[in-house]
Design an enzyme around this catalytic site. Structure first.
Site, PDB file in Angstrom:
ATOM      1  N   PHE A   1     -11.456  -4.195  -5.609  1.00  0.00           N
ATOM      2  CA  PHE A   1     -11.432  -5.069  -4.423  1.00  0.00           C
ATOM      3  C   PHE A   1     -10.821  -4.277  -3.255  1.00  0.00           C
ATOM      4  O   PHE A   1      -9.821  -4.671  -2.657  1.00  0.00           O
ATOM      5  CB  PHE A   1     -10.619  -6.355  -4.683  1.00  0.00           C
ATOM      6  CG  PHE A   1     -10.989  -7.092  -5.944  1.00  0.00           C
ATOM      7  CD1 PHE A   1     -12.069  -7.972  -5.951  1.00  0.00           C
ATOM      8  CD2 PHE A   1     -10.277  -6.913  -7.122  1.00  0.00           C
ATOM      9  CE1 PHE A   1     -12.414  -8.670  -7.120  1.00  0.00           C
ATOM     10  CE2 PHE A   1     -10.604  -7.599  -8.289  1.00  0.00           C
ATOM     11  CZ  PHE A   1     -11.677  -8.479  -8.289  1.00  0.00           C
TER      12      PHE A   1
ATOM     13  N   CYS B   1      -3.334 -13.677  -4.389  1.00  0.00           N
ATOM     14  CA  CYS B   1      -3.027 -14.302  -3.096  1.00  0.00           C
ATOM     15  C   CYS B   1      -3.400 -15.775  -3.124  1.00  0.00           C
ATOM     16  O   CYS B   1      -3.568 -16.401  -2.085  1.00  0.00           O
ATOM     17  CB  CYS B   1      -3.729 -13.567  -1.956  1.00  0.00           C
ATOM     18  SG  CYS B   1      -5.514 -13.577  -2.092  1.00  0.00           S
TER      19      CYS B   1
ATOM     20  N   ASP C   1     -15.886  -2.464  -4.290  1.00  0.00           N
ATOM     21  CA  ASP C   1     -15.923  -3.737  -3.562  1.00  0.00           C
ATOM     22  C   ASP C   1     -17.362  -4.248  -3.599  1.00  0.00           C
ATOM     23  O   ASP C   1     -18.306  -3.460  -3.722  1.00  0.00           O
ATOM     24  CB  ASP C   1     -15.459  -3.550  -2.110  1.00  0.00           C
ATOM     25  CG  ASP C   1     -14.947  -4.858  -1.505  1.00  0.00           C
ATOM     26  OD1 ASP C   1     -13.718  -5.057  -1.452  1.00  0.00           O
ATOM     27  OD2 ASP C   1     -15.790  -5.686  -1.076  1.00  0.00           O
ATOM     28  N   SER C   2     -17.509  -5.567  -3.456  1.00  0.00           N
ATOM     29  CA  SER C   2     -18.864  -6.129  -3.433  1.00  0.00           C
ATOM     30  C   SER C   2     -19.468  -6.081  -2.031  1.00  0.00           C
ATOM     31  O   SER C   2     -20.647  -6.347  -1.860  1.00  0.00           O
ATOM     32  CB  SER C   2     -18.836  -7.575  -3.935  1.00  0.00           C
ATOM     33  OG  SER C   2     -17.889  -8.309  -3.196  1.00  0.00           O
TER      34      SER C   2
ATOM     35  N   ASP D   1      -6.616  -6.223  -6.414  1.00  0.00           N
ATOM     36  CA  ASP D   1      -6.216  -7.066  -5.274  1.00  0.00           C
ATOM     37  C   ASP D   1      -7.363  -8.009  -4.919  1.00  0.00           C
ATOM     38  O   ASP D   1      -7.990  -7.872  -3.874  1.00  0.00           O
ATOM     39  CB  ASP D   1      -5.851  -6.169  -4.079  1.00  0.00           C
ATOM     40  CG  ASP D   1      -5.355  -6.985  -2.888  1.00  0.00           C
ATOM     41  OD1 ASP D   1      -4.907  -8.130  -3.095  1.00  0.00           O
ATOM     42  OD2 ASP D   1      -5.415  -6.476  -1.752  1.00  0.00           O
TER      43      ASP D   1
ATOM     44  N   ARG E   1       0.844  -1.200   0.000  1.00  0.00           N
ATOM     45  CA  ARG E   1       0.000   0.000   0.000  1.00  0.00           C
ATOM     46  C   ARG E   1       0.881   1.252   0.000  1.00  0.00           C
ATOM     47  O   ARG E   1       0.633   2.219  -0.727  1.00  0.00           O
ATOM     48  CB  ARG E   1      -0.923  -0.006   1.234  1.00  0.00           C
ATOM     49  CG  ARG E   1      -2.062  -1.006   1.116  1.00  0.00           C
ATOM     50  CD  ARG E   1      -3.059  -0.857   2.264  1.00  0.00           C
ATOM     51  NE  ARG E   1      -2.617  -1.497   3.482  1.00  0.00           N
ATOM     52  CZ  ARG E   1      -3.011  -2.704   3.899  1.00  0.00           C
ATOM     53  NH1 ARG E   1      -3.846  -3.418   3.177  1.00  0.00           N
ATOM     54  NH2 ARG E   1      -2.563  -3.211   5.026  1.00  0.00           N
TER      55      ARG E   1
HETATM   56  N1  SAH Z   1      -6.885  -4.416  -1.029  1.00  0.00           N
HETATM   57  C1  SAH Z   1      -7.574  -4.644   0.226  1.00  0.00           C
HETATM   58  C2  SAH Z   1      -7.856  -6.102   0.471  1.00  0.00           C
HETATM   59  C3  SAH Z   1      -8.701  -6.784  -0.588  1.00  0.00           C
HETATM   60  S1  SAH Z   1      -9.394  -8.288  -0.091  1.00  0.00           S
HETATM   61  C4  SAH Z   1      -6.779  -4.011   1.363  1.00  0.00           C
HETATM   62  O1  SAH Z   1      -5.649  -3.532   1.127  1.00  0.00           O
HETATM   63  O2  SAH Z   1      -7.263  -3.989   2.490  1.00  0.00           O
HETATM   64  C5  SAH Z   1     -10.508  -8.673  -1.354  1.00  0.00           C
HETATM   65  C6  SAH Z   1     -11.790  -7.885  -1.373  1.00  0.00           C
HETATM   66  O3  SAH Z   1     -12.506  -8.263  -2.541  1.00  0.00           O
HETATM   67  C7  SAH Z   1     -12.755  -8.108  -0.222  1.00  0.00           C
HETATM   68  O4  SAH Z   1     -13.020  -6.883   0.390  1.00  0.00           O
HETATM   69  C8  SAH Z   1     -14.034  -8.665  -0.884  1.00  0.00           C
HETATM   70  O5  SAH Z   1     -15.234  -8.143  -0.297  1.00  0.00           O
HETATM   71  C9  SAH Z   1     -13.902  -8.201  -2.285  1.00  0.00           C
HETATM   72  N2  SAH Z   1     -14.547  -8.984  -3.351  1.00  0.00           N
HETATM   73  C10 SAH Z   1     -14.578 -10.320  -3.496  1.00  0.00           C
HETATM   74  N3  SAH Z   1     -15.136 -10.661  -4.687  1.00  0.00           N
HETATM   75  C11 SAH Z   1     -15.466  -9.505  -5.305  1.00  0.00           C
HETATM   76  C12 SAH Z   1     -16.042  -9.177  -6.566  1.00  0.00           C
HETATM   77  N4  SAH Z   1     -16.372 -10.129  -7.441  1.00  0.00           N
HETATM   78  N5  SAH Z   1     -16.234  -7.877  -6.860  1.00  0.00           N
HETATM   79  C13 SAH Z   1     -15.892  -6.910  -5.994  1.00  0.00           C
HETATM   80  N6  SAH Z   1     -15.305  -7.154  -4.803  1.00  0.00           N
HETATM   81  C14 SAH Z   1     -15.099  -8.435  -4.456  1.00  0.00           C
END
Ligand code: SAH
Length: 402
Positions: free
Chosen positions: A233, A345, A255-256, A305, A217
């Site tokens: 995400f 990941c 985000d979803s 991510d 980050r």
């Molecule tokens: N980059 C973030 C962590 C991401 S974790 C950080 O630094 O804190 C992955 C995220 O993807 C989660 O918040 C989850 O809610 C979201 N997610 C999962 N599938 C998704 C999709 N199809 N569309 C949008 N968001 C999604």
């Protein structure tokens, strides 16, 4: 102690100090060990190989505590292991006693399971609270011993348990969450590279926050000044807030999870960041990227991510399609000279395969790009040289040709 006898030649990976015994390698188990009980692992000629925790319901039938025949697995064993995990964090510049943290952060991983020689045990520290996650039958039976030792060694009072990861099902263990020691506290505030984040330790993902992305980050924010950023995400706004604080022109975060987005907005307010430059969108990234493509929108920086698409190598093919899809769309949405920071990941996809997938995505997007940096999980998530599975997070920073 019960004995687990290996099939002929199946001791090889253990002799290389890999800590897992798969069910297919087991010839038989002598005695009647209970789940989690420590047993001796012996080769087919009955030579001692290791002491390991028994997981009768899992394909990973035993996980090694020690390769030393003279080392007993008892409270002192866990004291020594916790001491060395703390000492490693101290070496890395994190404060591990009752102080409130390093100049960089007060939230970090104290114990990273196999890579701290403690299979199945995750402990994260958020300010003055420890969050513990037990993933295996072996770590489960030592729950109270480990909790007492964590209190003793850190000088802190509170432990919250988040033993709610799906993998517990494979071990035949139920989900358990709640206050384990000290007082109930389900939300708290941490700081990371100058930004404060509210962490929902009771209901957030993992143990509450994606600590493994801390250095990334910071690194990516340093390239964000003056750019229109799309953070896909985004969870609670980790990359977004760092980017805007570092001078990004705008950040659109997707985000979803509505809960994660709401916390992201709270985090932005907490840090007095300019609300007008921050947009939040509850959507499926796969769909949103397509809409943006159809609307001919473009960005100067895109962060991808996503959650884990493949836990194992067998799911890699389907996962590869998912990565290719979002990376291809991202390359299309990037302006010339734009930056793509893309992560995986998934344990089932290694760094070389991930790079190939991203290369394939660029090709199909008819884009040229260069890799300027390879990224990985932050240093408080070490990787044992004998346990390559510990390397799960990989990332690339790519720059699209002008
Ligand atoms: N980059 C973030 C962590 C991401 S974790 C950080 O630094 O804190 C992955 C995220 O993807 C989660 O918040 C989850 O809610 C979201 N997610 C999962 N599938 C998704 C999709 N199809 N569309 C949008 N968001 C999604």
């Amino acid at each position: 102690m019960a004995d687990l006898i290996l099939k002929p030649t199946r001791e090889k990976s253990l002799l290389r100090r890999h800590p897992w015994v798969f069910s297919g390698a087991v010839d038989r188990v002598l005695g009647d060990p209970q789940p989690g009980e420590t047993l001796n692992v012996l080769d087919s000629s009955r030579n001692f190989i290791a002491k390991a925790a028994y997981s009768p319901f899992s394909q990973i039938r035993a996980r090694v505590w020690t390769f030393d025949e003279n080392e007993n697995v008892d409270a002192d064993f866990f004291r020594r292991r916790v001491d060395s995990a703390l000492s490693l964090r101290a070496t890395l510049g994190f404060f591990t006693g009752a102080e409130s943290g390093s100049p960089v952060t007060d939230a970090f991983r104290l114990i990273h399971a196999e890579s701290d020689y403690l299979p199945g045990l995750i402990v994260d520290r958020y300010g003055d609270v420890l969050v513990m996650q037990l993933l295996t039958a072996g770590s489960e039976i030592w729950r109270d011993t480990i909790a007492d030792i964590l209190i003793e060694k850190t000088g802190l009072n509170s432990i919250y348990e988040r033993s709610d990861a799906d993998v517990r099902g494979l071990e035949g263990l139920p989900i358990r969450t709640g206050t384990l020691r000290g007082s109930m506290l389900d939300r708290l505030t941490i700081r990371e590279h100058g930004i404060r984040f509210i962490v929902n330790i009771a209901g957030g993902h993992k143990t509450g926050f994606y600590l493994d992305q801390r250095s990334n980050r910071h690194r990516i924010a340093a390239m964000a000044a003056g750019r229109d950023v799309l953070n896909c995400f985004c969870y609670t706004g980790g990359f977004s807030l760092h980017a805007i604080a570092a001078g990004a022109k705008s950040v659109l975060s997707i985000d979803s999870s509505g809960d994660a987005l709401a916390l992201g907005q709270e985090n932005a307010e907490l840090n007095n960041l300019p609300a007008a430059a921050l947009a939040w969108r509850e959507d499926d990234v796969f769909l949103a990227l397509r809409k943006f493509r159809d609307e001919r929108r473009s960005f100067d920086m895109i962060i991808l991510d996503p959650p884990k698409f493949a836990a194992t190598v067998s799911q890699a093919e389907k996962a590869a399609r998912g990565y290719k899809d979002i990376n291809l769309l991202a390359f299309k949405l990037l302006r010339p000279g734009g930056i793509l920071a893309t992560f995986s990941c998934s344990g089932g996809i290694d760094a070389a395969l991930f790079q190939k997938i991203v290369a394939g995505a660029a090709l199909d997007a008819n884009t040229e790009a260069v890799i300027v940096e390879h990224l990985a999980q932050d240093c408080d998530h070490p990787v044992s040289l004998h346990f390559p599975e510990g390397t799960y997070l990989k990332g690339l920073i790519c720059i699209k040709r002008e």
